[in-house]
Design a protein around this motif. Structure first.
Motif, PDB file in Angstrom:
ATOM      1  N   MET A 208     118.797  97.556  63.228  1.00 49.05           N
ATOM      2  CA  MET A 208     119.035  97.323  61.789  1.00 49.05           C
ATOM      3  C   MET A 208     120.536  97.414  61.490  1.00 49.05           C
ATOM      4  O   MET A 208     121.098  96.586  60.795  1.00 49.05           O
ATOM      5  N   LYS A 212     123.452  94.703  59.971  1.00 55.16           N
ATOM      6  CA  LYS A 212     124.120  95.020  58.702  1.00 55.16           C
ATOM      7  C   LYS A 212     125.632  95.146  58.914  1.00 55.16           C
ATOM      8  O   LYS A 212     126.380  95.338  57.960  1.00 55.16           O
ATOM      9  N   THR A 296     118.307  91.736  56.614  1.00 52.42           N
ATOM     10  CA  THR A 296     117.567  92.867  57.182  1.00 52.42           C
ATOM     11  C   THR A 296     116.583  93.351  56.131  1.00 52.42           C
ATOM     12  O   THR A 296     116.994  93.740  55.031  1.00 52.42           O
ATOM     13  N   ILE A 302     114.301  91.462  61.000  1.00 51.31           N
ATOM     14  CA  ILE A 302     115.515  90.724  60.656  1.00 51.31           C
ATOM     15  C   ILE A 302     115.113  89.271  60.496  1.00 51.31           C
ATOM     16  O   ILE A 302     114.390  88.728  61.343  1.00 51.31           O
TER      17      ILE A 302
END
Ligand SMILES: [Fe+2]
Length: 413
Positions: A208, A212, A296, A302
């Motif tokens: 994650m 990001k 996300t 994703i």
């Protein structure tokens, strides 16, 4: 934002600022168990698949939500159900195929039989043999089917949740992320182009974080920085939802060029040439000019749009030190053959051995190695300051800070 989130007491104190993350959240088995309960089985929507994977009655796909095995199935009423892949009797995970076609589900252990929607249909020798044995009289098959998860199908994507508290999917995303989601998942029917599956020996949160992290793509990925797909001098943005848990990286493709930014990047290599430039042959097809939109959706998936390559990347945690990562490459059902071939060619950048994505799988493993060797150390997520905000630049870790602001609230840190 769902205001009913319980905030529990932390067993371990967070080290200091919101822009530091302690190593132990990536390796502690108690924290991992708590994440499963509060996050994956809590009030969050988790990705289970694409509706087009099970077009006909009886089609099913097995997958997991967190570590719990589930079946996504189209039942006799034509509706999509997500049921636990766990026999009500002795808990056996009875369905072992990745995909299949069934009239009913039967557990091989004692042959309990379930309808496609999870209802318990048959218990062998329920009344015993010759009036001896069998289940007690009060046993109620209606109350002992497969557990059903709540399901929402949103423009072709199937989402499931164990919790009754989870708000509807659009509220869960928030309006800002909803706009990004529906830009690509716009209601047109989808088709699957193929799958990649890999195991990455790193904590699930690192994946994650990676998506990001708008700071890394132009640095880690030689391919991106060299061929101009994602570089710090290009038009870009980072956005987060109100809670901080979801995010998107947006960028607009440039060209291969030696300028102040590219020549300062160690991984930039002006001598590299593509033998077949069709791999980055971008065809404009959506209303906005962005060529990269990496969403996300916390915690499980994703959603990738990179040039014309589209995929969902599902995260299936397997203990604190690893996760399975399932890539579903897709296109629109009405794509012509040229577009399908373009999406397939571009998909070579992604997946376990992708010219870009191989870098990510390996680098987060390197971080995990340190997290397991040390306890009282912290990572820094201070690029771009300490706040959580939407930005129109890349050199920031704001979206990772957003996720941890939310994570600390849910986990009680
Ligand atoms: Fe990356």
């Amino acid at each position: 934002m769902d205001g009913a989130m319980p905030v529990s007491e932390s067993p371990r104190p967070w080290p200091q600022a919101a822009s530091r993350v302690p190593y132990w959240i990536y390796s502690d088995p108690d924290i991992y168990s708590s994440e499963m309960e509060k996050i994956f089985y809590g009030p969050h929507w988790c990705y289970v698949g694409l509706e087009c994977e099970i077009p006909e009655v009886g089609n099913y796909k097995t997958t997991s939500v967190g570590e719990r095995a589930v079946i996504m199935v189209r039942a006799d009423d034509g509706e999509v159900y997500v049921v636990e892949n766990r026999c009500a009797h002795r808990g056996a995970q009875f369905c072992r195929d990745k995909f299949g076609q069934a009239k009913e589900f039967a557990c091989p252990y004692h042959q309990w039989v379930y309808a496609l929607d999870g209802e318990l249909m048959g218990v062998p020798f329920r009344r015993g043999v010759k009036r001896k044995g069998g289940m007690p009289k009060e046993f109620d098959p209606k109350a002992n089917g497969l557990k059903r998860l709540r399901v929402e199908i949103v423009n072709g994507v199937v989402w499931a949740t164990f919790s009754e508290e989870t708000p509807d999917f659009r509220s869960y995303l928030g309006e800002r992320m909803w706009a990004h989601y529906t830009r690509v998942y716009d209601g047109r029917p989808l088709k699957v182009l193929g799958y990649n599956r890999q195991h990455i020996p790193a904590n699930w949160k690192l994946m994650m974080e990676n998506i990001k992290d708008s700071y890394h793509p132009g640095l880690l990925h030689v391919f991106f920085s060299t061929f101009g797909l994602f570089r710090a001098d290009q038009e870009s943005a980072t956005e987060v939802d109100e809670t901080g848990r979801h995010g998107i990286l947006i960028s607009r493709k440039g060209e291969k060029e030696a300028n102040d930014v590219s020549t300062s990047i160690r991984s930039f290599d002006a001598d590299l040439e593509l033998a077949d430039p069709r791999i980055i042959d971008y065809h404009h097809e959506w209303p906005t000019p962005q060529t990269v939109g990496m969403i996300t959706i916390f915690p499980s998936v994703i959603l990738q749009q990179q040039t014309n390559s589209l995929s969902t990347r599902q995260i299936l945690p397997k203990g604190p030190g690893g996760f399975d990562f399932i890539w579903t490459h897709w296109g629109y059902k009405d794509d012509d053959e040229a577009m399908t071939q373009r999406r397939l060619r571009q998909a070579n950048l992604f997946g376990p051995a992708g010219l870009v994505s191989a870098d990510d799988g390996e680098i987060i493993e390197f971080s995990q190695q340190a997290f397991e060797a040390y306890q009282n150390r912290e990572t820094m997520i201070e690029m771009g300051g300490h706040d959580v905000e939407c930005t129109d630049y890349m050199i920031t870790e704001t979206a990772i800070r957003g996720m941890y602001a939310y994570y600390r609230q849910v986990m009680g840190f």
